[in-house]
Design a protein around this motif. Structure first.
Motif, PDB file in Angstrom:
ATOM      1  N   LEU A  38     -63.282  27.501  78.084  1.00 52.86           N
ATOM      2  CA  LEU A  38     -63.307  27.734  79.551  1.00 52.86           C
ATOM      3  C   LEU A  38     -63.584  26.621  80.388  1.00 52.86           C
ATOM      4  O   LEU A  38     -62.693  26.515  81.415  1.00 52.86           O
ATOM      5  N   ALA A  42     -60.844  25.392  83.380  1.00 58.04           N
ATOM      6  CA  ALA A  42     -61.374  25.192  84.720  1.00 58.04           C
ATOM      7  C   ALA A  42     -61.123  23.765  85.065  1.00 58.04           C
ATOM      8  O   ALA A  42     -60.889  23.615  86.224  1.00 58.04           O
ATOM      9  N   PRO A  47     -59.283  27.977  89.087  1.00 54.67           N
ATOM     10  CA  PRO A  47     -60.002  29.470  89.039  1.00 54.67           C
ATOM     11  C   PRO A  47     -58.903  30.373  88.615  1.00 54.67           C
ATOM     12  O   PRO A  47     -59.462  31.290  87.825  1.00 54.67           O
ATOM     13  N   VAL A  50     -58.301  30.283  84.717  1.00 53.22           N
ATOM     14  CA  VAL A  50     -59.498  30.963  84.139  1.00 53.22           C
ATOM     15  C   VAL A  50     -59.484  32.443  84.323  1.00 53.22           C
ATOM     16  O   VAL A  50     -59.823  33.272  83.334  1.00 53.22           O
ATOM     17  N   GLY A  51     -59.093  32.782  85.738  1.00 52.03           N
ATOM     18  CA  GLY A  51     -59.063  34.301  85.579  1.00 52.03           C
ATOM     19  C   GLY A  51     -57.849  34.933  84.803  1.00 52.03           C
ATOM     20  O   GLY A  51     -58.259  36.068  84.227  1.00 52.03           O
ATOM     21  N   ASP A  52     -57.029  34.379  84.852  1.00 55.86           N
ATOM     22  CA  ASP A  52     -55.829  35.062  83.752  1.00 55.86           C
ATOM     23  C   ASP A  52     -56.195  35.075  82.228  1.00 55.86           C
ATOM     24  O   ASP A  52     -56.019  36.035  81.604  1.00 55.86           O
ATOM     25  N   TYR A  53     -56.789  33.973  81.877  1.00 57.34           N
ATOM     26  CA  TYR A  53     -57.382  34.097  80.483  1.00 57.34           C
ATOM     27  C   TYR A  53     -58.528  34.906  80.191  1.00 57.34           C
ATOM     28  O   TYR A  53     -58.504  35.717  79.411  1.00 57.34           O
ATOM     29  N   ALA A  54     -59.414  35.154  81.225  1.00 58.95           N
ATOM     30  CA  ALA A  54     -60.433  36.092  81.172  1.00 58.95           C
ATOM     31  C   ALA A  54     -59.873  37.533  81.253  1.00 58.95           C
ATOM     32  O   ALA A  54     -60.390  38.512  80.561  1.00 58.95           O
ATOM     33  N   GLU A 245     -61.500  42.049  89.523  1.00 55.38           N
ATOM     34  CA  GLU A 245     -59.932  41.773  89.393  1.00 55.38           C
ATOM     35  C   GLU A 245     -59.077  42.367  90.434  1.00 55.38           C
ATOM     36  O   GLU A 245     -58.364  41.975  91.186  1.00 55.38           O
ATOM     37  N   ALA A 250     -57.666  37.269  90.629  1.00 54.33           N
ATOM     38  CA  ALA A 250     -57.937  36.463  89.637  1.00 54.33           C
ATOM     39  C   ALA A 250     -59.148  35.480  89.896  1.00 54.33           C
ATOM     40  O   ALA A 250     -60.032  34.894  88.809  1.00 54.33           O
ATOM     41  N   THR A 251     -59.005  34.837  90.912  1.00 57.36           N
ATOM     42  CA  THR A 251     -60.007  33.563  91.443  1.00 57.36           C
ATOM     43  C   THR A 251     -61.365  33.977  91.177  1.00 57.36           C
ATOM     44  O   THR A 251     -62.208  33.455  90.713  1.00 57.36           O
ATOM     45  N   GLY A 254     -62.332  34.545  87.772  1.00 55.77           N
ATOM     46  CA  GLY A 254     -62.641  33.347  87.001  1.00 55.77           C
ATOM     47  C   GLY A 254     -63.992  32.720  87.240  1.00 55.77           C
ATOM     48  O   GLY A 254     -64.665  32.298  86.413  1.00 55.77           O
TER      49      GLY A 254
END
Length: 417
Positions: A38, A42, A47, A50-54, A245, A250-251, A254
């Motif tokens: 992560l 980042a 961010p 990070v949001g897409d991965y999360a 979300e 997404a930000t 993240g």
């Protein structure tokens, strides 16, 4: 002439303390590497990445956990070795295939970033197959080999994700690196390590029980309540993420995920205790020693309370500065979020211990009912708090669900004992 007696040297079981230490090392190293992934995204990305991965984790983890059916727990707590390992493996492989189909369907229905979500889901599915091999190791109290597999997986994941993200600036390629690392760990690490125990009888197993067992269908029926409970529990953890979300994008997700990954250290410690407790509590149950069962549970809960109190204190004092140094200035004002999530993690640590007690007592159905109630509580809390308080509201929704979870699990276990 005196006859020579041949005796087979008994296999020395690792100590409880040693197994806890190895479990902490393995879980801690793996969690550290997941957190580093992560951090890499980042720092090298944004961010939103990070949001897409999360989001991929939030979609894939509940589906894979549901399809896992908690077969590892059923394997470890099986008092008589009623099912051979190959039966567990067959059911796990079928479950992971079904999970990938469901994840693909979710991507199509909700128009999610397909490459990232599917590849993160594949990584979780490969981890799920390796997990059943680790269950065989856990059944034989071999936490050291489990730790080795976890460290290999974590190291490979971090290396491949960082290399591919640096070279391509694509979070999809980073997710592909995670999937590749999980696949390699399963094939080249978990299978050889667990192979030593394929034909070694469990000391608790009775003879000729495999023929008496009802095959895959019976195993599925035994595991289904606990598997549903685990899937619902993972869904509960991710409900605040779904709400974030949906309302803020997404930000915001993240930022929340970045703060949340810092408390993984607590989950690692508490999970290590629970994993080591499980086979020991199972033996105490099988041997009919309820006083020892209760004493071990109380000691573990006390340890969670002491360690957790120190963690919340540290997060309140140093959380903001820690977030700034690790992720950057845009994360620095989330110290309150980190403190609340740390509190939620401490309460969740007590749930880990209570889950070990319930699983050792083979109370699988009760866990499903509790987790379903907690899911409702988490959804209500997220609906009320996230639109009004944003990221901090998601943290408080997580904490509220953890408190409800712990209270209900305590009541179920109290009645069971």
């Amino acid at each position: 002439m005196t006859a020579t007696r041949h005796r087979t040297a008994p296999v020395r079981r690792p100590s409880f303390t040693g197994n806890v230490a190895w479990s902490v090392i393995g879980n801690g190293g793996y969690a550290l590497c997941q957190w580093l992934v992560l951090v890499v995204i980042a720092r090298l990305g944004s961010p939103a990445m990070v949001g897409d991965y999360a989001l991929g984790l939030a979609v894939g983890a509940p589906v894979v956990l549901l399809a896992n059916l908690s077969l590892r727990t059923v394997l470890v707590t099986d008092p008589n070795g009623a099912h051979p390992f190959r039966r567990y493996l067959l059911l796990r492989l079928a479950g992971m295939g079904l999970a990938m189909g469901v994840i693909a369907l979710v991507v199509l229905i909700f128009h999610l970033p397909a490459a990232v979500v599917l590849l993160v889901g594949a990584a979780k599915a490969f981890d799920g197959i390796g997990d059943i091999y680790q269950g065989l190791l856990q059944r034989h109290h071999d936490q050291r080999s489990i730790a080795a597999a976890q460290l290999v997986n974590g190291g490979l994941t971090t290396t491949l994700v960082a290399s591919l993200l640096f070279g391509t600036s694509s979070v999809a390629w980073a997710a592909a690196g995670s999937a590749g690392a999980s696949l390699l760990t399963w094939i080249m690490c978990c299978v050889p390590l667990a192979g030593r125990f394929h034909n070694r009888p469990d000391p608790r197993a009775k003879q000729h029980t495999h023929r008496a067992a009802g095959g895959v269908a019976e195993l599925l029926w035994t595991a289904l309540p606990l598997g549903l409970a685990s899937g619902v529990s993972s869904l509960t953890v991710n409900v605040p993420r779904y709400a974030l979300e949906h309302h803020l994008g997404a930000t915001a997700l993240g930022v929340f995920a970045a703060a949340g990954y810092l408390v993984l250290t607590g989950n690692v410690f508490f999970s290590a205790i629970a994993q080591t407790l499980l086979p020991r509590l199972t033996e105490l149950r099988v041997n009919g020693t309820p006083a020892g069962f209760r004493s071990l549970l109380h000691q573990a809960l006390f340890g969670v309370a002491v360690a957790g109190g120190l963690g919340v204190w540290g997060a309140a004092l140093f959380g903001s500065g820690f977030l700034r140094r690790l992720y950057g200035e845009q994360y620095a004002d989330q110290g309150g979020v980190l403190t609340v999530l740390t509190l939620a993690t401490v309460v969740g640590g007590a749930c880990f211990v209570l889950d070990a007690g319930l699983s050792a007592a083979r109370r699988f159905t009760g866990q499903l009912a509790v987790n379903a109630a907690v899911l409702v509580a988490a959804a209500l809390a997220a609906l009320l708090l996230v639109p009004r308080y944003g990221v901090l509201g998601a943290a408080w929704a997580t904490a509220a669900a953890a408190v409800v979870h712990c209270a209900l699990k305590w009541e179920v276990l109290r009645r069971a004992l």
